[in-house]
Design an enzyme around this catalytic site. Structure first.
Site, PDB file in Angstrom:
ATOM      1  N   SER A 178      41.470  25.789  83.508  1.00 43.50           N
ATOM      2  CA  SER A 178      40.021  25.776  83.419  1.00 43.50           C
ATOM      3  C   SER A 178      39.433  27.142  83.781  1.00 43.50           C
ATOM      4  O   SER A 178      39.677  28.116  83.101  1.00 43.50           O
ATOM      5  CB  SER A 178      39.445  24.655  84.302  1.00 43.50           C
ATOM      6  OG  SER A 178      38.077  24.460  84.056  1.00 43.50           O
ATOM      7  N   ASP A 337      33.078  28.028  80.126  1.00 44.56           N
ATOM      8  CA  ASP A 337      34.230  28.491  80.885  1.00 44.56           C
ATOM      9  C   ASP A 337      35.440  28.544  79.949  1.00 44.56           C
ATOM     10  O   ASP A 337      35.343  28.162  78.779  1.00 44.56           O
ATOM     11  CB  ASP A 337      34.452  27.611  82.119  1.00 44.56           C
ATOM     12  CG  ASP A 337      35.025  26.248  81.812  1.00 44.56           C
ATOM     13  OD1 ASP A 337      34.896  25.790  80.660  1.00 44.56           O
ATOM     14  OD2 ASP A 337      35.607  25.619  82.717  1.00 44.56           O
ATOM     15  N   ASP A 339      38.176  26.971  79.205  1.00 43.27           N
ATOM     16  CA  ASP A 339      38.646  25.835  78.398  1.00 43.27           C
ATOM     17  C   ASP A 339      37.491  25.028  77.827  1.00 43.27           C
ATOM     18  O   ASP A 339      37.689  23.974  77.216  1.00 43.27           O
ATOM     19  CB  ASP A 339      39.598  24.940  79.191  1.00 43.27           C
ATOM     20  CG  ASP A 339      38.923  24.159  80.304  1.00 43.27           C
ATOM     21  OD1 ASP A 339      37.923  24.662  80.862  1.00 43.27           O
ATOM     22  OD2 ASP A 339      39.389  23.050  80.626  1.00 43.27           O
ATOM     23  N   ASP A 341      35.121  23.171  78.954  1.00 44.51           N
ATOM     24  CA  ASP A 341      34.628  21.863  79.400  1.00 44.51           C
ATOM     25  C   ASP A 341      33.384  22.003  80.275  1.00 44.51           C
ATOM     26  O   ASP A 341      32.725  21.012  80.578  1.00 44.51           O
ATOM     27  CB  ASP A 341      35.723  21.055  80.114  1.00 44.51           C
ATOM     28  CG  ASP A 341      36.208  21.676  81.413  1.00 44.51           C
ATOM     29  OD1 ASP A 341      35.862  22.846  81.684  1.00 44.51           O
ATOM     30  OD2 ASP A 341      36.945  20.989  82.156  1.00 44.51           O
TER      31      ASP A 341
END
Length: 606
Positions: A178, A337, A339, A341
């Site tokens: 992440s 961010d 990734d 999400d």
């Protein structure tokens, strides 16, 4: 046991791990460390200076190895997450193969005798090692008879979460860390299909599932004992990506026509992550064609060269985006961010621009919206869409602003409060919208039972376009909410620890000596969340409530070596208060919040 004996045991453990390591790179890394750790033996005949230098390097190497071999990287509700490197307490192929074997054993046990075989979707981001970790996972699961569907390379986490539900999979694995720094990687696990039903289908794991998987991982004797297939999994094509984008596109506000959408100028940064192209396609398909992507952050880069921490919340992370927004005279900045999400947003605040004065930089009017502010804005959209929906529930985590509960009540919707983390928010029955203050927003729980920065970005763009057409902006909506429900201002204080033992010490100090005043208001209740609170399961945290409704929650982070403090003050605002009066209330709230921050920092000793 003598220190030399303890070192002999550790050295033997290191050699055993090296012999079992499937990755020559991490095996070589550990071998080099082991050689340095034993250097004093070979340097015994050297000069005193050479012997001293060798001893210093050896001690550092031994400390490094001791840390790497403190135990197997803990598998919990966040799956795995840690620094990349050799050894059991790092992210590497050996640890991932063991984790995949444990997950496979868990699924086969849960679905014993059930046909067809379990189905698992596997995806990965662009971080160092991600492709290898995903491939190893596919190889391990395929070898034990589990059907594996591999996503196309380098797709956002929300696509994986979508695929778990869309493809009726029993589990999903996303290799990503992440928003962690570049030296880290991680392993998120979702359960669905026949393992979890109802509101939790397609959500991240929670207890006791995490413990059951961890127990299976602990039973794996060695990497060599884990069978791995050379082929046999299914490589999905771009249709799954197309299906995801279509599902997100269906969320677009029908009141925002092509002209209105094209009139909104957006700057987008994917923060060197994998969400840029997907977000671009979703936004342009919805008519947001005046889109400017930050060039230096547009392409996936696992080193994240322009940011210290690739998290939109971190100071300086969106500086390039704001500079570009000022240059092109944009209306909205969207920051994903790595990734994708999470979704951050920055806007032009007319109060800041007014106070900047003549000759100020063009970027002076811009400010990053707090996660709770975006949560409230999207909450108004969700409430508007869901008004009258029987059983509709809006939810946020306990550390997020209490404003959402007021918005829900005003719209005739139910509100639910959960523990921190989307693994809990996503499991709320009847969920129509959920968020947490750390820039996580679930605006389409039927499609993605997790936070999704790309769908949140689309709804933010739709709201911004509609407001611009009306001659208004996000600040006007936030002011309206203050007039209706009181001015809720939130902020966060966090302390990063290099010595993890200091975290429980800080929490214990606060439990023993909580502050008696918060910004001059008496603390009327101190709640230890470890004892449970308001129907929620126990969690490590402390809730302080002052007489003037100021609230502070302190808890250790679940993904970073931090103690986090969530601060909220509430000030009443007259229903007919003009723009200037609401602005004055914001200044007063900010001053009070700063005083609360000082009081909490003093109580924690940070």
């Amino acid at each position: 046991m003598t220190a030399e004996k303890r070192w002999d045991d550790l050295a033997a453990e290191v050699r055993t791990w090296i012999a079992d390591d499937p990755d020559p790179r991490t095996a070589a890394e550990l071998t080099a460390l082991l050689t340095r750790a034993e250097a004093p033996l070979s340097a015994a005949q050297g000069s005193p200076m050479e012997q001293e230098s060798a001893a210093t390097h050896a001690e550092r190497a031994r400390q490094d190895l001791a840390d790497r071999f403190t135990g197997l990287l803990q598998f919990g509700t966040a799956g795995l997450r840690g620094a990349i490197g050799g050894g059991p307490n790092r992210m590497n192929r050996a640890v991932v193969i063991r984790a995949a074997a444990g997950l496979g054993a868990y699924l086969l046990g849960e679905l014993d005798g059930v046909t067809p075989a379990p189905r698992v979707v596997v995806g990965h981001d662009a971080r160092h090692g991600s492709a290898d970790f995903a491939r190893d996972t596919a190889a391990v699961l395929t070898a034990v008879g589990i059907e594996v569907l591999m996503l196309p390379p380098q797709l956002p986490t929300p696509v994986l979460a979508f695929a778990v539900r869309h493809l009726d999979a029993d589990a999903g694995v996303m290799v990503t860390a992440s928003h962690n720094p570049p030296q880290d990687n991680g392993y998120k696990v979702y359960l669905g299909g026949r393992v979890v039903t109802g509101s939790g289908q397609g959500a991240q794991i929670v207890p006791p599932m995490d413990g059951a998987i961890a127990a299976e991982i602990a039973r794996v004797p060695s990497v060599a004992a884990v069978p791995r297939a050379a082929e046999g999994w299914t490589q999905l094509d771009q249709r799954i990506h197309d299906d995801y984008r279509a599902a997100v596109g269906a969320l677009a506000d029908p009141r925002v026509d092509a002209v209105t959408a094209a009139n909104l100028r957006i700057v987008l940064t994917p923060m060197h992550g994998v969400g840029g192209e997907t977000a671009r396609q979703v936004l342009t398909a919805a008519g947001f064609t005046d889109l400017h992507i930050v060039p230096l952050q547009a392409q996936p880069d696992p080193d994240f060269p322009t940011v210290a921490f690739p998290n939109p919340e971190e100071p300086g992370a969106i500086d390039l985006a704001v500079a570009l927004a000022a240059e092109v005279d944009a209306d909205l900045v969207i920051a994903l961010d790595p990734d994708a999400d999470r979704c951050g947003a920055a806007i032009i605040d007319p109060r800041r621009r007014t106070h900047a004065g003549p000759g100020a930089a063009a970027s002076d009017g811009w400010r990053m919206l707090h996660g709770d502010e975006v949560g409230a804005l999207l909450g108004t959209v969700a409430a508007e869409r869901s008004a009258g929906v029987p059983g509709g529930v809006i939810a946020n985590s306990i550390v997020s602003s209490r404003l959402l509960s007021r918005i829900a009540r005003g719209a005739g919707l139910e509100h639910a409060q959960t523990l921190t983390g989307f693994k809990w928010i996503s499991r709320v029955d009847g969920l129509v919208y959920g968020y947490e203050e750390a820039l996580g927003y679930c605006v389409n729980p039927g499609g993605v039972r997790d936070k999704d920065g790309i769908s949140a970005a689309l709804l933010l763009a739709g709201l911004a376009a509609r407001l611009k057409a009306e001659g208004r902006g996000a600040v006007d909506v936030l002011d309206d909410l203050a007039r209706q429900h009181g001015l809720h201002l939130t902020d966060q204080l966090s302390a990063r620890f290099t010595d993890l033992s200091k975290i429980p010490e800080a929490m214990a100090r606060l439990r023993e000596h909580p502050p008696v005043l918060l910004a001059g208001s008496p603390v009327v209740s101190v709640t230890d969340l470890a004892q449970g609170y308001d129907g929620l399961p126990p969690t490590d945290g402390i809730l302080l409530l002052a007489q003037d409704d100021t609230r502070v929650i302190v808890r250790p982070s679940g993904t970073e070596p931090k103690v986090k403090c969530y601060l909220e003050v509430v000030l009443p605002v007259e229903a007919e208060a003009p723009f200037e009066t609401v602005g004055q209330a914001r200044v007063a709230a900010r001053e009070r919040l700063d005083r609360v921050r000082t009081d909490v920092a003093e109580a924690l000793g940070i």
